[in-house]
Design an enzyme around this catalytic site. Structure first.
Site, PDB file in Angstrom:
ATOM      1  N   LYS A 291      -1.862  -6.467  -1.622  1.00  0.00           N
ATOM      2  CA  LYS A 291      -3.137  -5.822  -1.947  1.00  0.00           C
ATOM      3  C   LYS A 291      -3.650  -6.428  -3.248  1.00  0.00           C
ATOM      4  CE  LYS A 291      -5.019  -1.103  -2.585  1.00  0.00           C
ATOM      5  NZ  LYS A 291      -4.682   0.351  -2.568  1.00  0.00           N
TER       6      LYS A 291
ATOM      7  N   SER B  73      -7.588   3.203   0.528  1.00  0.00           N
ATOM      8  CA  SER B  73      -8.118   1.980  -0.022  1.00  0.00           C
ATOM      9  C   SER B  73      -7.365   0.716   0.383  1.00  0.00           C
ATOM     10  CB  SER B  73      -8.141   2.081  -1.543  1.00  0.00           C
ATOM     11  OG  SER B  73      -6.832   2.109  -2.067  1.00  0.00           O
TER      12      SER B  73
ATOM     13  N   SER C  93      -3.731   6.139   0.066  1.00  0.00           N
ATOM     14  CA  SER C  93      -4.220   4.796   0.378  1.00  0.00           C
ATOM     15  C   SER C  93      -3.265   3.881   1.114  1.00  0.00           C
ATOM     16  CB  SER C  93      -4.693   4.101  -0.891  1.00  0.00           C
ATOM     17  OG  SER C  93      -5.986   4.552  -1.194  1.00  0.00           O
TER      18      SER C  93
HETATM   19  N1  GLN Z   1      -9.278   8.211  -0.985  1.00  0.00           N
HETATM   20  C1  GLN Z   1      -8.624   8.542  -2.214  1.00  0.00           C
HETATM   21  C2  GLN Z   1      -9.514   8.192  -3.393  1.00  0.00           C
HETATM   22  O1  GLN Z   1     -10.543   7.622  -3.190  1.00  0.00           O
HETATM   23  C3  GLN Z   1      -7.295   7.867  -2.314  1.00  0.00           C
HETATM   24  C4  GLN Z   1      -7.326   6.495  -2.838  1.00  0.00           C
HETATM   25  C5  GLN Z   1      -5.980   5.932  -3.127  1.00  0.00           C
HETATM   26  O2  GLN Z   1      -4.940   6.447  -2.687  1.00  0.00           O
HETATM   27  N2  GLN Z   1      -5.968   4.848  -3.903  1.00  0.00           N
HETATM   28  O3  GLN Z   1      -9.193   8.497  -4.511  1.00  0.00           O
END
Ligand code: GLN
Length: 482
Positions: free
Chosen positions: A76, A151, A175
């Protein structure tokens, strides 16, 4: 066809059926053909990949290879990696080539794993659809009209499209698990503190954890063994004895107590998700596991608690991007104040700005007690719920997301709806618990559905073992998009 699991790829390399260079070339050729449609890799560097593969072949020839030497992997875009652009999918870091390497990446490089490239993600890991990326949305390999989730959408998409045997993701509020669910792969967020955060670009530091994403739970266990461990450069890293996360893979499910939280099996889920959950319950029962009704009464509070706390931490963490030392700097400004303002206005996308504004607001004088402190107390209540539940069961079975992957360009217009869709994943982050998603079915739209196994702190081996046992008697994880 590059459909190898990580374990298969490792075995082929060690038995010299294929060389690391040949394997890397196979993947790079597949990426050339398939990546343009999914936009899952945002940075590739064939020379670097092949140089690492050559070094792996030399190590295999010398006879000191590990199970992972020569196996390709995608990272990532959140992990610093010397010599690679580490942009966190933001314009702010578009020009940032990292001068150092994250501990988790270094651990895998030390094993001799071969870097295929950098995976797309939501900007600074804020989002649930990958659409906040500066490099454009990644697409779901099962249907490119849908999002891959976020994400870590790029990481999930490269594994689902078989453009890497495995990938690293990060999970602050779901995410790893939510994109794994939307793309039909397996991924685990470990207990907070067992995997180093050093060199992983910070979003909300008290939640962020890196974790493996792969086709199978077994592959995730193998990767976690290489990733985890104490790191003195991360102040929240836990000093514990090294564990073998594969040790319970062959543990039968008989007698295992699975908690079914009544708040998670309600009307909020699509009929397809309910059906996949029921199928998972039936499969577990058929293997001799016992079901127990449990309750997580504070479930609804987890969304407001998370979005207050994660935004607060984000507003603090992202204050470092000021145009002074590295990253984007505005070309036009009259004085220092204006340089900061213009740099941040140009460098950050709108979702990141929204989080910074919420975070700054809840931390400001007069609102701190009403929002930030209250949210900290809710965090404790959410965590306590799990301790009560784990007195009655070994693991919790839960949905990962209430629906299959939404269409592109829908959820991004409705931030509140997007935040609400995190309902099943964020509680594990609030409580610091390990949680895994594994594929468990398909919706009537043909898109994959994953379910979660959540365990108490340090129960990764148990979670991975249960998931592996489920994968021995089901084939959802072997399905791949055409
Ligand atoms: N959807 C969540 C957010 O936008 C989780 C994102 C994540 O785990 N990095 O904060």
């Amino acid at each position: 066809m590059t459909a190898y699991t990580l374990k298969q790829a490792g075995a082929m390399l060690r038995s010299k059926q294929i060389s690391a260079v040949e394997l890397a070339q196979e993947y790079l050729a597949a990426i050339d053909v398939k990546n343009p449609a999914v936009n899952a890799y945002i940075t590739l560097d064939q020379d670097k990949t092949l140089a690492e593969a050559k070094a792996a072949d030399a190590r295999i020839a010398e006879g000191n290879a590990t199970a992972l030497t020569g196996v390709p992997i995608a990272y990532k875009d959140i992990f610093c990696h010397t010599g690679w652009r580490t942009a966190c999918s933001s314009k702010m870091l578009d020009n940032f080539v990292s001068p150092y390497t994250a501990t988790v990446v270094q651990n895998l490089l030390d094993e001799g794993m071969v870097t295929l490239g950098r995976a797309n993600m939501d900007e600074f890991a804020m989002g649930s659809t990958n659409e906040t990326s500066f490099y454009g949305a990644a697409k779901n390999p099962w249907n490119t009209g849908h999002v891959p989730g976020g994400s870590s959408g790029g990481s999930a998409a490269v594994v689902a499209a078989r453009l890497a045997p495995a990938a690293l993701g990060s999970d602050t509020g779901g995410s790893i698990r939510q994109p794994a669910s939307h793309c039909g792969i397996t991924g685990i967020k470990p207990t907070y503190g067992i995997v180093s955060r050093f060199g992983m670009v910070a979003y909300a530091s008290s939640f962020d954890q890196a974790g493996p994403m792969a086709q199978t739970a077994e592959d995730c266990a193998i990767l976690l063994n290489a990733m985890a461990g104490f790191d003195e450069r991360d102040s929240t890293s836990l000093e514990r004895e090294k564990e073998d996360y594969t040790r319970e893979l062959n543990q039968p499910l008989k007698g295992l107590k699975i908690g079914l939280p009544k708040e998670y099996f309600g009307t909020g889920n699509s009929a397809d998700v309910q059906a996949a959950l029921q199928a998972a319950v039936d499969l577990l029962k058929a293997q001799g596991a016992e079901m127990a009704d449990v309750s997580l009464p504070q479930t609804e509070l987890s969304i407001p608690a998370y979005y207050v706390l994660a935004s607060a931490e984000a507003s603090t963490n992202l204050s470092r991007y000021d145009g002074v030392r590295y990253g984007h700097r505005a070309a036009q400004f009259g004085n220092l104040e204006e340089m900061y303002g213009n740099t941040r206005a140009e460098g950050f996308g709108s979702e990141v700005k929204r989080r910074i504004m919420i975070g700054t607001y809840v931390l400001s004088h007069g609102y701190y007690d009403a929002y930030y402190l209250k949210a900290q107390k809710l965090r404790r209540l959410v965590a306590n719920d799990f301790q009560t539940a784990f007195a009655q069961c070994d693991l919790i079975l839960a949905p990962t997301a209430p629906t299959t992957a939404p269409k592109l360009d829908t959820l991004n217009h409705d931030p509140v709806q997007a935040y609400l869709s995190d309902i099943y994943t964020i509680a594990a982050n609030l409580a610091g618990l390990p949680a895994l998603t594994l594929p468990a079915g398909f919706g009537s739209d043909g898109l994959p559905i994953g379910v979660q196994l959540i365990g108490n702190h340090f129960s990764e081996a148990k979670i991975l073992g249960a998931a592996h046992q489920m994968q021995l008697v089901s084939d959802w994880h072997t399905r791949m998009p055409v």
